[in-house]
Design a protein around this motif. Sequence first.
Motif, PDB file in Angstrom:
ATOM      1  N   ASP A  22       0.765  -1.195  -0.017  1.00  0.00           N
ATOM      2  CA  ASP A  22      -0.167   0.139   0.225  1.00  0.00           C
ATOM      3  C   ASP A  22       0.852   1.114  -0.106  1.00  0.00           C
ATOM      4  OD1 ASP A  22      -2.169  -1.544   0.012  1.00  0.00           O
ATOM      5  OD2 ASP A  22      -2.605  -1.225   2.243  1.00  0.00           O
ATOM      6  N   GLY A  23       2.115   0.954   0.206  1.00  0.00           N
ATOM      7  CA  GLY A  23       2.871   2.276   0.125  1.00  0.00           C
ATOM      8  C   GLY A  23       3.109   3.059   1.785  1.00  0.00           C
ATOM      9  N   ALA A  24       2.253   2.343   2.654  1.00  0.00           N
ATOM     10  CA  ALA A  24       2.324   2.940   4.049  1.00  0.00           C
ATOM     11  C   ALA A  24       3.905   2.766   4.633  1.00  0.00           C
ATOM     12  CB  ALA A  24       1.434   2.274   4.830  1.00  0.00           C
ATOM     13  N   LEU A  25       4.550   1.722   4.132  1.00  0.00           N
ATOM     14  CA  LEU A  25       6.060   1.543   4.525  1.00  0.00           C
ATOM     15  C   LEU A  25       6.556   1.598   3.177  1.00  0.00           C
ATOM     16  CD1 LEU A  25       5.850  -1.608   7.166  1.00  0.00           C
ATOM     17  CD2 LEU A  25       6.814   0.858   7.518  1.00  0.00           C
ATOM     18  N   ALA A  26       7.356   2.548   2.879  1.00  0.00           N
ATOM     19  CA  ALA A  26       8.346   2.716   1.832  1.00  0.00           C
ATOM     20  C   ALA A  26       9.552   2.120   1.659  1.00  0.00           C
ATOM     21  CB  ALA A  26       8.259   4.286   1.224  1.00  0.00           C
ATOM     22  N   PRO A  27      10.238   1.942   0.321  1.00  0.00           N
ATOM     23  CA  PRO A  27      11.565   1.648   0.695  1.00  0.00           C
ATOM     24  C   PRO A  27      12.537   2.507   1.400  1.00  0.00           C
ATOM     25  CG  PRO A  27      10.739   1.401  -1.671  1.00  0.00           C
ATOM     26  CD  PRO A  27       9.598   2.187  -0.923  1.00  0.00           C
ATOM     27  N   ILE A  88      -6.277  -1.323  -3.928  1.00  0.00           N
ATOM     28  CA  ILE A  88      -7.395  -0.403  -4.290  1.00  0.00           C
ATOM     29  C   ILE A  88      -8.573  -0.253  -3.612  1.00  0.00           C
ATOM     30  CG2 ILE A  88      -8.850   0.416  -6.113  1.00  0.00           C
ATOM     31  CD1 ILE A  88      -6.735  -0.725  -8.293  1.00  0.00           C
ATOM     32  N   GLU A  89      -8.884  -1.472  -3.036  1.00  0.00           N
ATOM     33  CA  GLU A  89     -10.148  -1.564  -2.289  1.00  0.00           C
ATOM     34  C   GLU A  89      -9.819  -0.937  -1.015  1.00  0.00           C
ATOM     35  OE1 GLU A  89     -11.100  -5.758  -1.966  1.00  0.00           O
ATOM     36  OE2 GLU A  89     -12.153  -5.629  -3.957  1.00  0.00           O
ATOM     37  N   ARG A  90      -8.657  -1.284  -0.587  1.00  0.00           N
ATOM     38  CA  ARG A  90      -8.081  -0.504   0.968  1.00  0.00           C
ATOM     39  C   ARG A  90      -7.898   0.989   1.091  1.00  0.00           C
ATOM     40  NH1 ARG A  90      -4.893  -5.328   0.972  1.00  0.00           N
ATOM     41  NH2 ARG A  90      -3.208  -4.259   0.538  1.00  0.00           N
ATOM     42  N   THR A  91      -7.231   1.301  -0.014  1.00  0.00           N
ATOM     43  CA  THR A  91      -6.665   2.701  -0.175  1.00  0.00           C
ATOM     44  C   THR A  91      -7.032   3.690  -1.286  1.00  0.00           C
ATOM     45  OG1 THR A  91      -4.940   2.117  -1.698  1.00  0.00           O
ATOM     46  CG2 THR A  91      -4.486   1.674   0.683  1.00  0.00           C
ATOM     47  N   GLY A  92      -7.946   3.156  -2.158  1.00  0.00           N
ATOM     48  CA  GLY A  92      -8.173   3.887  -3.409  1.00  0.00           C
ATOM     49  C   GLY A  92      -7.059   4.364  -4.286  1.00  0.00           C
ATOM     50  N   LYS A  93      -5.839   3.874  -3.867  1.00  0.00           N
ATOM     51  CA  LYS A  93      -4.795   4.302  -4.774  1.00  0.00           C
ATOM     52  C   LYS A  93      -4.499   3.252  -5.709  1.00  0.00           C
ATOM     53  CE  LYS A  93      -2.326   6.621  -0.787  1.00  0.00           C
ATOM     54  NZ  LYS A  93      -1.148   6.059   0.047  1.00  0.00           N
ATOM     55  N   PRO A  94      -4.660   3.887  -7.160  1.00  0.00           N
ATOM     56  CA  PRO A  94      -4.487   2.734  -8.105  1.00  0.00           C
ATOM     57  C   PRO A  94      -2.728   2.313  -8.405  1.00  0.00           C
ATOM     58  CG  PRO A  94      -4.053   5.107  -9.014  1.00  0.00           C
ATOM     59  CD  PRO A  94      -4.723   5.140  -7.456  1.00  0.00           C
ATOM     60  N   TYR A  95      -1.917   3.008  -7.730  1.00  0.00           N
ATOM     61  CA  TYR A  95      -0.425   2.445  -7.813  1.00  0.00           C
ATOM     62  C   TYR A  95       0.096   2.508  -6.390  1.00  0.00           C
ATOM     63  CZ  TYR A  95      -1.377   4.397 -12.592  1.00  0.00           C
ATOM     64  OH  TYR A  95      -1.795   4.617 -13.872  1.00  0.00           O
ATOM     65  N   GLY A  96       1.228   1.690  -6.368  1.00  0.00           N
ATOM     66  CA  GLY A  96       1.987   1.423  -5.194  1.00  0.00           C
ATOM     67  C   GLY A  96       2.989   2.275  -5.118  1.00  0.00           C
ATOM     68  N   ALA A  97       3.958   2.355  -4.195  1.00  0.00           N
ATOM     69  CA  ALA A  97       5.049   3.340  -4.047  1.00  0.00           C
ATOM     70  C   ALA A  97       5.771   3.118  -5.284  1.00  0.00           C
ATOM     71  CB  ALA A  97       6.042   3.016  -2.818  1.00  0.00           C
ATOM     72  N   LYS A  98       6.109   4.495  -5.787  1.00  0.00           N
ATOM     73  CA  LYS A  98       7.199   4.683  -6.875  1.00  0.00           C
ATOM     74  C   LYS A  98       6.587   3.817  -8.158  1.00  0.00           C
ATOM     75  CE  LYS A  98      11.414   5.295  -4.066  1.00  0.00           C
ATOM     76  NZ  LYS A  98      12.722   4.751  -4.083  1.00  0.00           N
ATOM     77  N   GLU A  99       5.313   3.799  -8.253  1.00  0.00           N
ATOM     78  CA  GLU A  99       4.714   3.181  -9.233  1.00  0.00           C
ATOM     79  C   GLU A  99       3.813   4.029 -10.211  1.00  0.00           C
ATOM     80  OE1 GLU A  99       2.915  -1.124 -10.059  1.00  0.00           O
ATOM     81  OE2 GLU A  99       1.629   0.000  -8.640  1.00  0.00           O
ATOM     82  N   THR A 100       3.801   3.859 -11.526  1.00  0.00           N
ATOM     83  CA  THR A 100       2.844   4.440 -12.400  1.00  0.00           C
ATOM     84  C   THR A 100       2.596   3.658 -13.475  1.00  0.00           C
ATOM     85  OG1 THR A 100       2.683   6.181 -13.598  1.00  0.00           O
ATOM     86  CG2 THR A 100       4.799   5.527 -13.592  1.00  0.00           C
ATOM     87  N   SER A 101       2.017   3.901 -14.486  1.00  0.00           N
ATOM     88  CA  SER A 101       1.496   3.044 -15.702  1.00  0.00           C
ATOM     89  C   SER A 101       1.807   3.847 -17.037  1.00  0.00           C
ATOM     90  CB  SER A 101       0.194   2.532 -15.558  1.00  0.00           C
ATOM     91  OG  SER A 101      -0.791   3.512 -15.594  1.00  0.00           O
ATOM     92  N   VAL A 102       2.338   3.292 -18.232  1.00  0.00           N
ATOM     93  CA  VAL A 102       2.660   4.090 -19.348  1.00  0.00           C
ATOM     94  C   VAL A 102       2.282   3.449 -20.498  1.00  0.00           C
ATOM     95  CG1 VAL A 102       4.571   5.048 -18.292  1.00  0.00           C
ATOM     96  CG2 VAL A 102       4.732   2.976 -19.476  1.00  0.00           C
ATOM     97  N   ASP A 103       2.120   3.819 -21.731  1.00  0.00           N
ATOM     98  CA  ASP A 103       1.847   3.440 -22.939  1.00  0.00           C
ATOM     99  C   ASP A 103       0.478   2.884 -22.913  1.00  0.00           C
ATOM    100  OD1 ASP A 103       4.322   4.030 -23.694  1.00  0.00           O
ATOM    101  OD2 ASP A 103       5.036   2.136 -23.202  1.00  0.00           O
ATOM    102  N   HIS A 104      -0.512   3.668 -22.521  1.00  0.00           N
ATOM    103  CA  HIS A 104      -1.977   3.156 -22.544  1.00  0.00           C
ATOM    104  C   HIS A 104      -2.466   3.026 -23.889  1.00  0.00           C
ATOM    105  CE1 HIS A 104      -2.714   3.857 -18.198  1.00  0.00           C
ATOM    106  NE2 HIS A 104      -1.727   4.220 -18.218  1.00  0.00           N
ATOM    107  N   THR A 105      -3.102   2.193 -24.056  1.00  0.00           N
ATOM    108  CA  THR A 105      -4.036   1.896 -25.447  1.00  0.00           C
ATOM    109  C   THR A 105      -5.317   1.296 -25.377  1.00  0.00           C
ATOM    110  OG1 THR A 105      -3.404  -0.218 -26.034  1.00  0.00           O
ATOM    111  CG2 THR A 105      -1.738   1.516 -26.629  1.00  0.00           C
ATOM    112  N   ALA A 106      -6.318   1.914 -26.147  1.00  0.00           N
ATOM    113  CA  ALA A 106      -7.625   1.242 -26.227  1.00  0.00           C
ATOM    114  C   ALA A 106      -8.212   1.223 -27.379  1.00  0.00           C
ATOM    115  CB  ALA A 106      -8.428   2.331 -25.274  1.00  0.00           C
ATOM    116  N   GLN A 107      -8.799   0.176 -27.776  1.00  0.00           N
ATOM    117  CA  GLN A 107      -9.333  -0.078 -29.184  1.00  0.00           C
ATOM    118  C   GLN A 107     -10.049  -1.177 -29.292  1.00  0.00           C
ATOM    119  OE1 GLN A 107      -6.464  -1.983 -31.913  1.00  0.00           O
ATOM    120  NE2 GLN A 107      -4.821  -1.460 -30.060  1.00  0.00           N
TER     121      GLN A 107
END
Length: 245
Positions: A22-27, A88-107
């Motif tokens: 959840d990121g409550a404890l970070a690296p 996500i259910e616990r925190t509502g956050k879509p990403y963890g610590a130092k995390e993101t997402s890239v190169d999104h596509t939809a078709q």
Amino acid sequence: MSDKKKPGYAEIASHFRKLIVDGALAPGDELPSMREVMTEFNVSITTVNRAFKMLKAEGLTVPKAGVGTVVSDQPRVAATASARLKRIERTGKPYGAKETSVDHTAQLRSIADPMLADQLKLELHDEVVVRTRTFVRDGHRTVFAVSCINMRALIDVPELLSSEPLGQFWQEVYKARTGKTVTKSPERRSARLAYDYELQALGVDVEPGTPVPVLVLVNTFSDEDGPLEVWEDVYAPGLWQVDTE
């Protein structure tokens, strides 16, 4: 702990694993000492030691001289899809610590895979919404995720055809707008050779056609009208997969 039944080492490990995911404890953050954990959970030092060994074996923590046990940088650890959803259910956050997402596509695509068509209870060559993205943590590409979504979801969530991130898990939008309940099947795991486009998405630099084995996790979601989404995660070679339970 107020529970009459004392937690086992796996439950204690799960407690700290959730805090890390959840990121409550970070690296770099320090975990409580084993004696503090022993007191908090009212268990033996042996139980705490086994829990700490489990977290270390998973690559989530490391010993640090003069400090104790700290959260590792986790360069080779990636959460499972189930763990991400639970976070996500616990925190509502879509990403963890130092995390993101890239190169999104939809078709829109037609189904050519008989197994996928069966999972979604559709006919071969029926159209589905296909969304892809690559998860990145601390600069490292970890998971290439593909969502195949039943066309009927577009009635209530037309934004699915936008390549832009929705800001929250799309199923939460779907449930809010329809009042329907969405359930998830048990996560299925298998290994296979990666496709070239998956290796490219994960930043694995090999000659085209080079056999590279990868772990694949599949989740199927359904509502009262039947299968709604098949979500496939392809993990970068060499990663550990960690759930929160």
